[in-house]
Motif scaffolding. Sequence first.
Motif, mmCIF file in Angstrom:
data_model
loop_
_atom_site.group_PDB
_atom_site.id
_atom_site.type_symbol
_atom_site.label_atom_id
_atom_site.label_comp_id
_atom_site.label_asym_id
_atom_site.label_seq_id
_atom_site.Cartn_x
_atom_site.Cartn_y
_atom_site.Cartn_z
ATOM 1 N N THR A 80 5.259 1.836 -17.360
ATOM 2 C CA THR A 80 5.969 2.762 -16.486
ATOM 3 C C THR A 80 5.689 4.170 -16.969
ATOM 4 O OG1 THR A 80 7.954 2.615 -17.856
ATOM 5 C CG2 THR A 80 7.813 1.128 -15.975
ATOM 6 N N LYS A 81 5.571 5.083 -16.018
ATOM 7 C CA LYS A 81 5.322 6.468 -16.377
ATOM 8 C C LYS A 81 6.627 7.106 -16.827
ATOM 9 C CE LYS A 81 1.399 7.345 -13.404
ATOM 10 N NZ LYS A 81 0.832 8.234 -12.366
ATOM 11 N N LYS A 82 6.496 7.965 -17.814
ATOM 12 C CA LYS A 82 7.662 8.691 -18.293
ATOM 13 C C LYS A 82 8.004 9.791 -17.304
ATOM 14 C CE LYS A 82 6.846 8.081 -23.203
ATOM 15 N NZ LYS A 82 6.618 8.774 -24.478
ATOM 16 N N ALA A 83 9.281 10.074 -17.207
ATOM 17 C CA ALA A 83 9.722 11.167 -16.341
ATOM 18 C C ALA A 83 9.309 12.482 -16.994
ATOM 19 C CB ALA A 83 11.229 11.126 -16.163
ATOM 20 N N PRO A 84 8.827 13.437 -16.209
ATOM 21 C CA PRO A 84 8.429 14.710 -16.813
ATOM 22 C C PRO A 84 9.630 15.427 -17.403
ATOM 23 C CG PRO A 84 8.358 14.850 -14.418
ATOM 24 C CD PRO A 84 8.641 13.418 -14.770
ATOM 25 N N ALA A 85 9.387 16.116 -18.486
ATOM 26 C CA ALA A 85 10.467 16.853 -19.152
ATOM 27 C C ALA A 85 10.888 18.029 -18.278
ATOM 28 C CB ALA A 85 9.995 17.355 -20.506
ATOM 29 N N ALA A 86 12.156 18.312 -18.286
ATOM 30 C CA ALA A 86 12.684 19.418 -17.489
ATOM 31 C C ALA A 86 12.220 20.734 -18.104
ATOM 32 C CB ALA A 86 14.196 19.367 -17.447
ATOM 33 N N LYS A 87 11.665 21.594 -17.264
ATOM 34 C CA LYS A 87 11.201 22.886 -17.745
ATOM 35 C C LYS A 87 12.363 23.866 -17.687
ATOM 36 C CE LYS A 87 6.438 22.304 -16.280
ATOM 37 N NZ LYS A 87 5.354 22.843 -15.453
ATOM 38 N N PRO A 88 12.451 24.747 -18.679
ATOM 39 C CA PRO A 88 13.534 25.740 -18.633
ATOM 40 C C PRO A 88 13.307 26.707 -17.473
ATOM 41 C CG PRO A 88 12.068 26.176 -20.474
ATOM 42 C CD PRO A 88 11.642 24.864 -19.856
ATOM 43 N N ALA A 89 14.395 27.110 -16.847
ATOM 44 C CA ALA A 89 14.314 28.016 -15.702
ATOM 45 C C ALA A 89 13.884 29.395 -16.168
ATOM 46 C CB ALA A 89 15.655 28.093 -14.994
ATOM 47 N N ARG A 90 12.990 29.984 -15.404
ATOM 48 C CA ARG A 90 12.551 31.331 -15.738
ATOM 49 C C ARG A 90 13.594 32.331 -15.255
ATOM 50 N NH1 ARG A 90 6.186 32.065 -14.406
ATOM 51 N NH2 ARG A 90 5.422 30.800 -16.128
ATOM 52 N N SER A 91 13.750 33.379 -16.010
ATOM 53 C CA SER A 91 14.690 34.408 -15.572
ATOM 54 C C SER A 91 13.972 35.300 -14.569
ATOM 55 C CB SER A 91 15.196 35.217 -16.759
ATOM 56 O OG SER A 91 14.118 35.898 -17.363
ATOM 57 N N SER A 92 14.672 35.667 -13.526
ATOM 58 C CA SER A 92 14.068 36.475 -12.476
ATOM 59 C C SER A 92 14.479 37.941 -12.607
ATOM 60 C CB SER A 92 14.461 35.930 -11.110
ATOM 61 O OG SER A 92 15.862 35.983 -10.980
ATOM 62 N N LYS A 93 14.732 38.371 -13.809
ATOM 63 C CA LYS A 93 15.115 39.758 -14.040
ATOM 64 C C LYS A 93 13.890 40.650 -13.885
ATOM 65 C CE LYS A 93 18.818 38.770 -17.278
ATOM 66 N NZ LYS A 93 19.291 38.974 -18.646
ATOM 67 N N LYS A 94 14.076 41.750 -13.190
ATOM 68 C CA LYS A 94 12.995 42.715 -13.038
ATOM 69 C C LYS A 94 13.058 43.682 -14.204
ATOM 70 C CE LYS A 94 12.702 42.524 -8.057
ATOM 71 N NZ LYS A 94 12.736 43.289 -6.820
ATOM 72 N N LYS A 95 11.889 44.130 -14.599
ATOM 73 C CA LYS A 95 11.832 45.079 -15.693
ATOM 74 C C LYS A 95 12.290 46.443 -15.185
ATOM 75 C CE LYS A 95 8.796 47.091 -19.098
ATOM 76 N NZ LYS A 95 7.427 47.266 -19.542
#
Length: 106
Positions: A80-95
């Motif tokens: 069985t294939k492993k479930a992909p690891a959850a990626k951390p959410a990117r912050s959408s803050k503008k510089k």
Amino acid sequence: MAKTASETQTKAATKSANAKTTGGGKRAPSAYNKFMAEHMKQWRVDNPGRPVKDAMSAVAALWRDAPENPNRGQEPKKKTKKAPAAKPARSSKKKLPSSSDTEAAE
């Protein structure tokens, strides 16, 4: 008042306390390991120059129906294939422009 060295604080006592207990060395080879070692030698003699990957596949296929195999005649377990690891959410803050950027623009 000076501390006196106890048994657990001496270098020898600490070293022996931190030493891993292995339980007596290597474990005995399994039936599969013995079968592979024996049949790989013969396969390599019969098929010189062939890649090891082919040898492993061929000898593993022999193992499925070998009398030494405790699971002989049974279907191999499905992978069985492993479930992909959850990626951390990117912050959408503008510089935001820094104070030196605004001064240079003026």
